[in-house]
Scaffold this active site. Structure first.
Site, mmCIF file in Angstrom:
data_model
loop_
_atom_site.group_PDB
_atom_site.id
_atom_site.type_symbol
_atom_site.label_atom_id
_atom_site.label_comp_id
_atom_site.label_asym_id
_atom_site.label_seq_id
_atom_site.Cartn_x
_atom_site.Cartn_y
_atom_site.Cartn_z
ATOM 1 N N CYS A 72 10.908 3.601 14.167
ATOM 2 C CA CYS A 72 11.917 4.628 13.948
ATOM 3 C C CYS A 72 11.335 5.763 13.107
ATOM 4 O O CYS A 72 10.930 5.545 11.959
ATOM 5 C CB CYS A 72 13.124 4.009 13.235
ATOM 6 S SG CYS A 72 14.406 5.222 12.900
ATOM 7 N N ASN A 124 7.461 -1.673 15.994
ATOM 8 C CA ASN A 124 8.194 -2.613 16.825
ATOM 9 C C ASN A 124 7.511 -3.978 16.844
ATOM 10 O O ASN A 124 6.348 -4.101 16.458
ATOM 11 C CB ASN A 124 8.283 -2.070 18.254
ATOM 12 C CG ASN A 124 9.139 -0.834 18.335
ATOM 13 O OD1 ASN A 124 10.241 -0.812 17.813
ATOM 14 N ND2 ASN A 124 8.642 0.203 18.970
#
Length: 79
Positions: free
Chosen positions: A18, A27
């Protein structure tokens, strides 16, 4: 998985994350999930060698060290 989840969102080499969350680590690395499944005896049909080849290419192109646990372990064994 124990609760019936059968679809997981991962990214090769743990890329992404993000941009709005300072310090976000990225991730879940595909190679970490596949390695975990292997340890649990869950058949994935995914070739770890193919994932590591792709992640290694990405890491080399971006000039960065592996961020996944499986990637770091692989790098130590192959140095």
């Amino acid at each position: 998985m124990r609760l019936g989840v059968r679809s997981f969102d991962t990214s090769c080499g743990g890329l992404g994350g993000c941009p709005y969350a300072p310090g976000a680590s990225g991730n879940l690395a595909t190679e970490d999930l596949v390695a975990c499944c292997g340890l649990l005896g869950v058949e994935t049909g995914v070739a770890m060698s193919a994932i590591r080849d792709a992640a290694s290419l990405i890491e080399t192109s971006l000039q960065r060290e592996p961020v996944s646990r499986a990637g770091r372990a692989w790098a130590i064994r192959h140095d």
